[in-house]
Motif scaffolding. Structure first.
Motif, PDB file in Angstrom:
ATOM      1  N   GLN A 109      48.817  47.458  30.014  1.00  0.00           N
ATOM      2  CA  GLN A 109      50.023  46.478  29.997  1.00  0.00           C
ATOM      3  C   GLN A 109      49.486  45.115  30.481  1.00  0.00           C
ATOM      4  O   GLN A 109      49.942  43.982  29.891  1.00  0.00           O
ATOM      5  CB  GLN A 109      50.988  47.189  30.933  1.00  0.00           C
ATOM      6  CG  GLN A 109      51.572  48.121  30.130  1.00  0.00           C
ATOM      7  CD  GLN A 109      52.984  48.731  31.169  1.00  0.00           C
ATOM      8  OE1 GLN A 109      53.016  48.561  32.231  1.00  0.00           O
ATOM      9  NE2 GLN A 109      53.751  49.609  30.441  1.00  0.00           N
ATOM     10  N   GLY A 110      49.109  44.992  31.611  1.00  0.00           N
ATOM     11  CA  GLY A 110      48.311  43.845  32.081  1.00  0.00           C
ATOM     12  C   GLY A 110      47.384  42.886  31.097  1.00  0.00           C
ATOM     13  O   GLY A 110      47.499  41.923  30.967  1.00  0.00           O
ATOM     14  N   GLN A 111      46.462  43.893  30.530  1.00  0.00           N
ATOM     15  CA  GLN A 111      45.589  43.233  29.671  1.00  0.00           C
ATOM     16  C   GLN A 111      46.555  42.762  28.028  1.00  0.00           C
ATOM     17  O   GLN A 111      46.284  41.737  27.702  1.00  0.00           O
ATOM     18  CB  GLN A 111      44.568  44.329  29.079  1.00  0.00           C
ATOM     19  CG  GLN A 111      43.592  44.618  30.121  1.00  0.00           C
ATOM     20  CD  GLN A 111      42.732  45.925  29.537  1.00  0.00           C
ATOM     21  OE1 GLN A 111      42.654  46.033  28.562  1.00  0.00           O
ATOM     22  NE2 GLN A 111      41.771  46.205  30.510  1.00  0.00           N
ATOM     23  N   ILE A 112      47.483  43.371  27.925  1.00  0.00           N
ATOM     24  CA  ILE A 112      48.196  43.050  26.911  1.00  0.00           C
ATOM     25  C   ILE A 112      49.167  41.647  27.211  1.00  0.00           C
ATOM     26  O   ILE A 112      49.170  40.808  26.332  1.00  0.00           O
ATOM     27  CB  ILE A 112      49.273  44.102  26.330  1.00  0.00           C
ATOM     28  CG1 ILE A 112      48.437  45.349  25.671  1.00  0.00           C
ATOM     29  CG2 ILE A 112      50.371  43.438  25.419  1.00  0.00           C
ATOM     30  CD1 ILE A 112      49.413  46.599  25.612  1.00  0.00           C
TER      31      ILE A 112
ATOM     32  N   ALA B  12      48.117  39.473  29.193  1.00  0.00           N
ATOM     33  CA  ALA B  12      47.115  38.360  29.144  1.00  0.00           C
ATOM     34  C   ALA B  12      47.003  37.887  27.730  1.00  0.00           C
ATOM     35  O   ALA B  12      46.566  36.702  27.588  1.00  0.00           O
ATOM     36  CB  ALA B  12      46.011  38.834  30.009  1.00  0.00           C
ATOM     37  N   LEU B  13      46.586  38.889  26.877  1.00  0.00           N
ATOM     38  CA  LEU B  13      46.181  38.517  25.568  1.00  0.00           C
ATOM     39  C   LEU B  13      47.603  37.618  24.890  1.00  0.00           C
ATOM     40  O   LEU B  13      47.134  36.697  24.077  1.00  0.00           O
ATOM     41  CB  LEU B  13      45.790  39.833  24.804  1.00  0.00           C
ATOM     42  CG  LEU B  13      44.577  40.329  25.128  1.00  0.00           C
ATOM     43  CD1 LEU B  13      44.413  41.587  24.465  1.00  0.00           C
ATOM     44  CD2 LEU B  13      43.408  39.605  25.123  1.00  0.00           C
ATOM     45  N   GLU B  14      48.794  38.255  25.229  1.00  0.00           N
ATOM     46  CA  GLU B  14      49.755  37.634  24.492  1.00  0.00           C
ATOM     47  C   GLU B  14      49.900  36.179  25.187  1.00  0.00           C
ATOM     48  O   GLU B  14      50.469  35.223  24.524  1.00  0.00           O
ATOM     49  CB  GLU B  14      51.131  38.504  25.026  1.00  0.00           C
ATOM     50  CG  GLU B  14      51.283  39.708  23.922  1.00  0.00           C
ATOM     51  CD  GLU B  14      52.585  40.600  24.655  1.00  0.00           C
ATOM     52  OE1 GLU B  14      53.232  40.016  25.645  1.00  0.00           O
ATOM     53  OE2 GLU B  14      52.925  41.380  24.060  1.00  0.00           O
ATOM     54  N   ALA B  15      49.665  35.935  26.424  1.00  0.00           N
ATOM     55  CA  ALA B  15      49.651  34.609  26.996  1.00  0.00           C
ATOM     56  C   ALA B  15      48.665  33.631  26.303  1.00  0.00           C
ATOM     57  O   ALA B  15      48.969  32.501  26.087  1.00  0.00           O
ATOM     58  CB  ALA B  15      49.639  34.625  28.417  1.00  0.00           C
TER      59      ALA B  15
ATOM     60  N   LYS C 225      50.130  27.062  20.773  1.00  0.00           N
ATOM     61  CA  LYS C 225      51.003  26.013  21.512  1.00  0.00           C
ATOM     62  C   LYS C 225      52.528  26.433  21.524  1.00  0.00           C
ATOM     63  O   LYS C 225      53.272  25.871  21.161  1.00  0.00           O
ATOM     64  CB  LYS C 225      50.722  24.732  20.653  1.00  0.00           C
ATOM     65  CG  LYS C 225      49.413  24.426  20.836  1.00  0.00           C
ATOM     66  CD  LYS C 225      49.179  22.958  19.912  1.00  0.00           C
ATOM     67  CE  LYS C 225      47.758  22.751  20.055  1.00  0.00           C
ATOM     68  NZ  LYS C 225      47.518  21.202  19.185  1.00  0.00           N
ATOM     69  N   LEU C 226      52.660  27.641  21.731  1.00  0.00           N
ATOM     70  CA  LEU C 226      54.055  27.936  22.082  1.00  0.00           C
ATOM     71  C   LEU C 226      54.554  28.152  23.244  1.00  0.00           C
ATOM     72  O   LEU C 226      53.607  28.094  24.350  1.00  0.00           O
ATOM     73  CB  LEU C 226      53.898  29.331  21.642  1.00  0.00           C
ATOM     74  CG  LEU C 226      53.880  29.835  20.161  1.00  0.00           C
ATOM     75  CD1 LEU C 226      53.892  31.268  19.634  1.00  0.00           C
ATOM     76  CD2 LEU C 226      54.868  28.860  19.263  1.00  0.00           C
ATOM     77  N   PRO C 227      55.553  27.916  23.865  1.00  0.00           N
ATOM     78  CA  PRO C 227      56.130  27.723  25.276  1.00  0.00           C
ATOM     79  C   PRO C 227      55.848  29.241  26.033  1.00  0.00           C
ATOM     80  O   PRO C 227      55.810  30.316  25.491  1.00  0.00           O
ATOM     81  CB  PRO C 227      57.676  27.896  25.195  1.00  0.00           C
ATOM     82  CG  PRO C 227      57.926  28.328  23.903  1.00  0.00           C
ATOM     83  CD  PRO C 227      56.842  27.908  23.107  1.00  0.00           C
ATOM     84  N   PRO C 228      55.183  29.206  27.201  1.00  0.00           N
ATOM     85  CA  PRO C 228      54.915  30.423  27.858  1.00  0.00           C
ATOM     86  C   PRO C 228      55.910  31.320  28.141  1.00  0.00           C
ATOM     87  O   PRO C 228      57.368  30.837  27.860  1.00  0.00           O
ATOM     88  CB  PRO C 228      54.242  29.912  29.195  1.00  0.00           C
ATOM     89  CG  PRO C 228      55.048  28.547  29.529  1.00  0.00           C
ATOM     90  CD  PRO C 228      55.236  28.120  28.297  1.00  0.00           C
ATOM     91  N   LYS C 229      55.744  32.517  28.475  1.00  0.00           N
ATOM     92  CA  LYS C 229      56.899  33.681  28.766  1.00  0.00           C
ATOM     93  C   LYS C 229      57.486  33.191  29.965  1.00  0.00           C
ATOM     94  O   LYS C 229      57.030  32.907  31.061  1.00  0.00           O
ATOM     95  CB  LYS C 229      56.135  34.905  29.084  1.00  0.00           C
ATOM     96  CG  LYS C 229      57.140  36.161  29.137  1.00  0.00           C
ATOM     97  CD  LYS C 229      56.328  37.459  29.549  1.00  0.00           C
ATOM     98  CE  LYS C 229      57.414  38.402  29.498  1.00  0.00           C
ATOM     99  NZ  LYS C 229      56.973  39.788  30.067  1.00  0.00           N
ATOM    100  N   PRO C 230      58.889  33.182  30.106  1.00  0.00           N
ATOM    101  CA  PRO C 230      59.593  32.590  31.270  1.00  0.00           C
ATOM    102  C   PRO C 230      59.470  33.693  32.571  1.00  0.00           C
ATOM    103  O   PRO C 230      59.455  34.808  32.310  1.00  0.00           O
ATOM    104  CB  PRO C 230      60.905  32.574  30.861  1.00  0.00           C
ATOM    105  CG  PRO C 230      61.154  33.468  29.562  1.00  0.00           C
ATOM    106  CD  PRO C 230      59.788  33.279  29.149  1.00  0.00           C
ATOM    107  N   ASP C 231      59.205  33.222  33.693  1.00  0.00           N
ATOM    108  CA  ASP C 231      59.003  33.979  34.795  1.00  0.00           C
ATOM    109  C   ASP C 231      60.556  34.104  35.169  1.00  0.00           C
ATOM    110  O   ASP C 231      60.950  33.274  36.459  1.00  0.00           O
ATOM    111  CB  ASP C 231      57.986  33.525  36.001  1.00  0.00           C
ATOM    112  CG  ASP C 231      57.684  34.285  37.109  1.00  0.00           C
ATOM    113  OD1 ASP C 231      58.301  35.367  36.915  1.00  0.00           O
ATOM    114  OD2 ASP C 231      57.491  33.879  38.064  1.00  0.00           O
ATOM    115  N   ILE C 232      61.262  35.077  35.064  1.00  0.00           N
ATOM    116  CA  ILE C 232      62.480  35.436  35.206  1.00  0.00           C
ATOM    117  C   ILE C 232      62.553  36.363  36.530  1.00  0.00           C
ATOM    118  O   ILE C 232      62.336  37.600  36.177  1.00  0.00           O
ATOM    119  CB  ILE C 232      63.616  35.815  34.045  1.00  0.00           C
ATOM    120  CG1 ILE C 232      63.429  34.585  33.189  1.00  0.00           C
ATOM    121  CG2 ILE C 232      65.088  35.834  34.731  1.00  0.00           C
ATOM    122  CD1 ILE C 232      64.259  34.639  31.790  1.00  0.00           C
TER     123      ILE C 232
END
Length: 506
Positions: free
Chosen positions: A52-55, A57-60, A67-74
């Motif tokens: 899950q951590g590797q996935i 990191a790859l998605e980020a 050049k998409l917005p990063p995943k929000p840290d909610i």
């Protein structure tokens, strides 16, 4: 008949014993299978968490490349308990002892709220009094004096004056004109106005257009070009002070704290490094964050480079090829007047790329010792590029290895909780030792830390994190040993416990 009954009794007794033995063997076999399956499930859960951590990191990385917005840290929304007592009481209830768990020791974990707050300055003395008459006073009232009501005021007013510069004509016809005061720095604006403009722009991040509008609003006649010159020219004394700051800080300090942060500027990666302690702070922006770059920053106050025996020892520690050591030995003791001179000399000898980089590290390392900077202890977050001379690691950063573990069951969660509690208990003991050093407190810290790193748990990532705290080995980058953070702290009282002073800037 009696013999027959005895035979039947013996037969059934033997059969019961065999059945009981088979049942116990079956239980043991089942228990072993259950234990084996539990271990397999735990290993699978750990693998799932790693994947899950590797996935993520790859998605980020995909978001960054597209050049998409990063995943929000909610953060998760934690509802308060029904009794309305808030989360503090619920946390306290979670930490309360139970019959199965002993009472947890309260540890003052360092937090950003522990920083020293700036106190309000006293009010300036009163420069005069103004009487205010009361209104709607009924007739027959008796005067009862005054009630003081202090008010502070700020006066911002543009003023102008001119200097009359004397002129003299020599017998030879040459005109001599008096010079304006030195505190004007060649500008047509007073030192107070200059200081205010510099403070607003550099200290308060006010842009030049907004600052120019404000100056016009208060009546100061200044053009955009004059404002730009005021902000960029005539600051030689500040540059001299900055150039002398690092050399003075290194000379007067036994340790330095350092950290760096990166960003992109005009499509290129850049890094800002801070070198500081309680006495000074120095910043520099470069295009690299390598060890050679960090050594070069430390060497900035000195212009010359000398290849010394310490530099050669540095290369031997890194197992530098003997072929290139023979190339460098003729230059032992040679002083190079600049970095460009060193690079040109080594390029002529065929020393390029990684070999040249490592040789440059050795040159700067030995030259720093020659200039008197070898006594420093570098205090950082544990990044390898800062591991020069004597090195000490920040406690807050060291604990992150324990905090980032993702337990997969209650047993691992409990082990992580107690290891982190134990870690901060040692930190608490260390703070007590730093406040009042003695052998008994030092021994308590040593024993507590050794007991922590020797703890065995069923969580493999947690065990690796504990092993990382116990890293005591000979580092190839320095001739001395790299010790865990508290070894340095016990032996050297001047070293701080945390690297927050530099981390908050980076």
């Amino acid at each position: 008949m009696v013999n027959r009954l005895s035979s039947m009794h013996g037969f059934f007794s033997t059969r019961r014993t065999a059945t009981r033995s088979a049942r116990e063997a079956f239980k043991v076999q089942q228990q072993e299978q259950i234990t084996q399956q539990q271990e397999q499930i735990t290993q699978q859960q750990e693998q799932i968490i790693q994947l899950q951590g590797q996935i993520e990191a790859l998605e980020a990385e995909i978001r960054r490349l597209k050049k998409l917005p990063p995943k929000p840290d909610i953060k998760p929304n934690i509802e308060p308990p029904d009794d309305g007592t808030g989360t503090e009481q619920s946390e306290a209830e979670d930490d309360s002892p139970t019959p199965d768990t002993p009472k947890k020791r309260k540890v003052n974990k360092p937090d950003v709220k522990t920083r020293k707050q700036r106190h309000q300055p006293p009010a300036p003395p009163s420069e005069g009094t103004i009487s205010v008459e009361a209104v709607d006073v009924p007739s027959g009232s008796t005067w009862n004096g005054y009630t003081p009501y202090k008010v502070q005021e700020l006066t911002i007013q543009a003023s102008s004056f001119q200097y009359l510069l004397e002129q003299w004509v020599t017998p030879g016809g040459k005109t001599i004109t008096a010079r304006p005061p030195a505190d004007l720095h060649g500008h047509h604006y007073g030192p107070t106005l200059q200081a205010y403009v510099l403070h607003q722009h550099h200290g308060c991040s006010v842009t030049q257009p907004e600052l120019l509008d404000w100056l016009w609003d208060v009546g100061v006649s200044m053009s955009a070009g004059e404002l730009s010159l005021l902000l960029t020219q005539g600051h030689d004394q500040f540059h001299r002070e900055k150039d002398e700051l690092l050399a003075t800080g290194i000379r007067c300090s036994s340790y330095i704290q350092t950290d760096d942060t990166g960003t992109r500027h005009k499509g290129q990666n850049g890094y800002c490094t801070i070198i500081n302690n309680e006495s000074f702070a120095w910043f520099a922006s470069t295009g690299s964050k390598s060890r050679e770059n960090f050594l070069s920053l430390l060497h900035r106050p000195w212009r010359t480079y000398t290849l010394t025996e310490n530099g050669m020892a540095y290369l031997k520690e890194h197992k530098y090829p003997e072929k290139w050591l023979r190339v460098l030995r003729p230059y032992l003791g040679v002083t190079f007047l600049s970095r460009d001179a060193w690079q040109a000399c080594m390029k002529a000898q065929g020393l390029v790329k990684d070999r040249f980089r490592k040789a440059s590290e050795a040159l700067i390392y030995g030259s720093l010792i020659e200039h008197g900077a070898g006594h420093l202890t570098t205090f950082s977050d544990g990044a390898r590029q800062f591991d020069v001379f004597k090195h000490s690691q920040c406690w807050i950063h060291a604990e992150r290895g324990l905090a980032k573990i993702h337990p997969v069951n209650d047993q691992q969660a409990m082990a992580q909780k107690w290891c982190r509690t134990w870690f901060w208990a040692v930190y608490d003991d260390l703070k007590a030792f730093k406040a009042e050093p003695d052998e008994e407190k030092a021994l308590k810290v040593w024993l507590g830390f050794h007991a922590l790193i020797q703890t065995e748990t069923s969580c493999e990532p947690l065990q690796e994190a504990l092993s990382g705290l116990a890293l005591i080995k000979e580092e190839p980058a320095i001739p001395a040993q790299f010790n865990c953070m508290f070894f340095k702290l016990i032996n050297e009282d001047s070293i701080a416990l945390e690297n927050r002073a530099s981390s908050k800037f980076a």
